[in-house]
Design an enzyme around this catalytic site. Structure first.
Site, short mmCIF file in Angstrom:
data_model
loop_
_atom_site.label_atom_id
_atom_site.label_comp_id
_atom_site.label_asym_id
_atom_site.label_seq_id
_atom_site.Cartn_x
_atom_site.Cartn_y
_atom_site.Cartn_z
N GLY A 236 0.84 -1.20 0.00
CA GLY A 236 0.00 0.00 0.00
C GLY A 236 0.86 1.23 0.00
CD GLU B 72 6.78 -5.74 -2.10
OE1 GLU B 72 6.88 -5.06 -3.14
OE2 GLU B 72 7.66 -6.51 -1.71
CB CYS C 39 2.33 -0.41 -7.30
SG CYS C 39 2.70 -2.10 -7.79
P1 NAD Z 1 -5.44 0.91 0.92
O1 NAD Z 1 -5.99 2.24 1.31
O2 NAD Z 1 -6.35 -0.17 0.47
O3 NAD Z 1 -4.56 0.42 2.16
C1 NAD Z 1 -3.85 -0.79 2.17
C2 NAD Z 1 -4.16 -1.56 3.43
O4 NAD Z 1 -3.80 -0.79 4.58
C3 NAD Z 1 -5.64 -1.89 3.58
O5 NAD Z 1 -5.75 -3.23 3.97
C4 NAD Z 1 -6.11 -0.92 4.64
O6 NAD Z 1 -7.19 -1.42 5.39
C5 NAD Z 1 -4.88 -0.75 5.49
N1 NAD Z 1 -4.86 0.55 6.19
C6 NAD Z 1 -5.29 1.75 5.71
N2 NAD Z 1 -5.11 2.71 6.64
C7 NAD Z 1 -4.55 2.10 7.71
C8 NAD Z 1 -4.11 2.56 9.00
N3 NAD Z 1 -4.23 3.84 9.37
N4 NAD Z 1 -3.60 1.65 9.85
C9 NAD Z 1 -3.46 0.35 9.50
N5 NAD Z 1 -3.85 -0.13 8.30
C10 NAD Z 1 -4.40 0.72 7.41
O7 NAD Z 1 -4.38 1.07 -0.23
P2 NAD Z 1 -3.51 2.31 -0.67
O8 NAD Z 1 -2.51 2.64 0.39
O9 NAD Z 1 -4.36 3.40 -1.22
O10 NAD Z 1 -2.76 1.60 -1.91
C11 NAD Z 1 -2.23 2.29 -2.93
C12 NAD Z 1 -0.72 2.40 -2.77
O11 NAD Z 1 -0.19 1.08 -2.78
C13 NAD Z 1 -0.03 3.11 -3.90
O12 NAD Z 1 0.98 3.95 -3.35
C14 NAD Z 1 0.62 2.00 -4.70
O13 NAD Z 1 1.76 2.37 -5.42
C15 NAD Z 1 0.94 1.03 -3.62
N6 NAD Z 1 1.04 -0.32 -4.16
C16 NAD Z 1 2.24 -0.93 -4.09
C17 NAD Z 1 2.38 -2.20 -4.64
C18 NAD Z 1 3.69 -2.92 -4.59
O14 NAD Z 1 3.68 -4.11 -4.86
N7 NAD Z 1 4.80 -2.28 -4.25
C19 NAD Z 1 1.29 -2.84 -5.22
C20 NAD Z 1 0.07 -2.18 -5.25
C21 NAD Z 1 -0.04 -0.92 -4.71
#
Ligand code: NAD
Length: 462
Positions: free
Chosen positions: A192, A214, A248
């Protein structure tokens, strides 16, 4: 007699998994292979539901829905190679340590927590999961609440396929993630954004739990003058606009040799039309932005610069046309954050060294792309930049080579996974030395008088 309070559901689940893991049931190769094959069969069984779920959550076309199902190709790779990975890895013994035998013996860590995002909501749960199972662990999975239909399908698939004492899925949002993070796991994989990555690492630090993070960031794409223009445009348009830019490893922005910028813009514009038609709003092949908050964030990014193509939008449908934009500088908001949407900024350079310097002044990217036939340019970019992964003359595809680690560097992530790199991540690589009794030379025991010379020799001094 004291009465114990009933444990919270998450703690209870973890307790059950720890108890199951302690029985040793997850350790045998046969068990691991059987579970991986069951996961594969479940994905095949649920494929229509998964594709429909990502269509509902993200407006994903069927073809791109199969990117989630492609997890079976990694599963096949893992199933094929696992019998070799589980074997002890022989280590060589220095003369001073002989006789004896040394090896590295992979063993499971225990219970792994997987926290996943919404953008590839199925694949990013299943890929870490297969690594955790392959290494002989139990796992608790928490999909993203922002892809709710996929989360439901996943919950069904996991409960249909696994004993919850081995693999369990917990649905929920931030509070559920926080409740999980309060517990002690043996490894946490988080995929994320960077902000939450820091929260996860902080929580893990309380238990000294190792993490794989990641994350994302701005992945640059350098376009040199020495290219096949049409193929370059085809590949960039595909990689940038699939899943509406919510990938990502999508190229975040272009850094183009100024001599070919106009031709490249023409080729990209033509290619967008070929892929998505005159009015991309009616194309069945363009995904939608995930939610209103992301949509509003993306529109705000368009307030600066010149729109060269696209820009049309409809909030009620969270539709944003594939958009090319120039006339922006490094200090504009669009260059300050990961775009994660169907907007492609085009910046130019005159001197490749300047482009490299600009990239190196910014956080280390998850992926870096270069389009160039020139081997010297290729070597210069490879040697003088850093990134989690690099792809030359294409985009995204490096993600799906299971023989390479996938991950970031610096603020784009910590650790890598996929294939054997997942297996190693979720294993304790235990070092073992075994000595026989039949020989016990006196050189290391006190009294030391007269032994220094020999010891100096052993450690490589004359
Ligand atoms: P998201 O908002 O779905 O969050 C990811 C997870 O974190 C979820 O399960 C969510 O419930 C949890 N979460 C959210 N806030 C939280 C908190 N305060 N405390 C604990 N857990 C919490 O996803 P996102 O962050 O919007 O994802 C997008 C990002 O992910 C982009 O920056 C993207 O580049 C990155 N990404 C990276 C990869 C990789 O493989 N490196 C792959 C996909 C996405």
């Amino acid at each position: 007699m004291t009465t114990l309070a009933a444990p919270a559901p998450v703690a209870d689940l973890l307790y059950r998994q720890r108890a199951y893991w302690a029985t040793g049931a997850t350790r045998s190769l046969d068990f691991r292979l059987a579970q991986l094959k069951a996961l594969r069969a479940a994905i095949v069984k649920y494929q229509a539901e998964i594709i429909d779920a990502v269509r509902q959550d993200l407006g994903r076309p069927e073809f791109e829905g199969y990117f989630e199902i492609a997890a079976v190709s990694e599963l096949d790779y893992v199933i094929k190679h696992l019998p070799r990975w589980v074997k002890p890895r022989r280590a060589s013994l220095p003369l001073s340590q002989q006789p004896g035998a040394a090896w590295v013996q992979p063993e499971p860590l225990g219970v792994v927590l997987v926290l996943a995002p919404w953008n590839y909501p199925f694949q990013l749960i299943v890929s870490p999961l297969m690594g955790a199972i392959a290494a002989g662990n139990c796992a608790i999975l928490k999909p993203s609440e922002l892809a709710p239909t996929t989360s439901k399908v996943l919950a069904q698939l996991i409960s249909d396929t696994f004993d919850p004492a081995h693999v369990a899925l917990v649905e929920g949002g931030v509070e559920t993630a926080q409740a999980l993070l309060a517990e002690k796991f043996d490894h946490i994989v988080y995929t994320g954004g960077e902000r939450v990555g820091k929260i996860v690492m902080q929580a893990a630090a309380q238990h000294l739990t190792p993490v794989t993070l990641e994350l994302g960031g701005k992945s640059p794409c350098i376009v040199d003058a020495d290219i096949n223009l049409d193929v370059t445009a085809r590949r960039i348009v595909w990689g940038k606009f699939l899943n509406a830019g919510q990938t990502c490893v999508a190229p975040d922005y272009l850094l183009v040799d100024e001599r070919i910028k106009d031709d490249l813009v023409k080729a990209l514009t033509a290619r967008i039309r070929e892929c998505y038609g005159e009015n991309p709003a009616t194309s069945p092949d363009l995904s939608r932005v995930v939610n209103d908050r992301q949509f509003d964030r993306l529109l705000a990014l368009l307030e600066r610069g010149n729109i060269l193509a696209g820009g049309e939008h409809d909030r009620s449908d969270r539709y944003l046309a594939p958009t090319l934009i120039d006339g922006i500088g490094w200090d504009d908001p669009i260059m300050q954050e990961e775009i994660f949407g169907p907007i492609l900024p085009i910046l130019t350079y005159r001197d490749l060294g300047d482009a490299i310097a600009a990239i190196n002044q910014r956080p280390k990217p998850l992926a870096l792309y270069l389009f160039s036939r020139d081997r010297q340019v290729q070597a210069q970019v490879l040697d003088r930049t850093t990134a989690g992964s690099v792809c030359i003359n294409d985009v995204i595809l490096q993600f799906a080579i299971w023989d390479m680690p996938f991950g970031g560097v610096g603020s784009s992530g910590i650790g890598g996974y996929h294939g054997q790199y997942s297996f190693d991540t979720f294993s304790n690589l235990k070092s073992v030395l075994k000595k026989p009794f039949w020989m016990d030379i006196d050189w290391r025991y006190p009294p030391y008088a007269g032994k220094v010379k020999l010891f100096r020799k052993f450690i490589g001094l004359s």
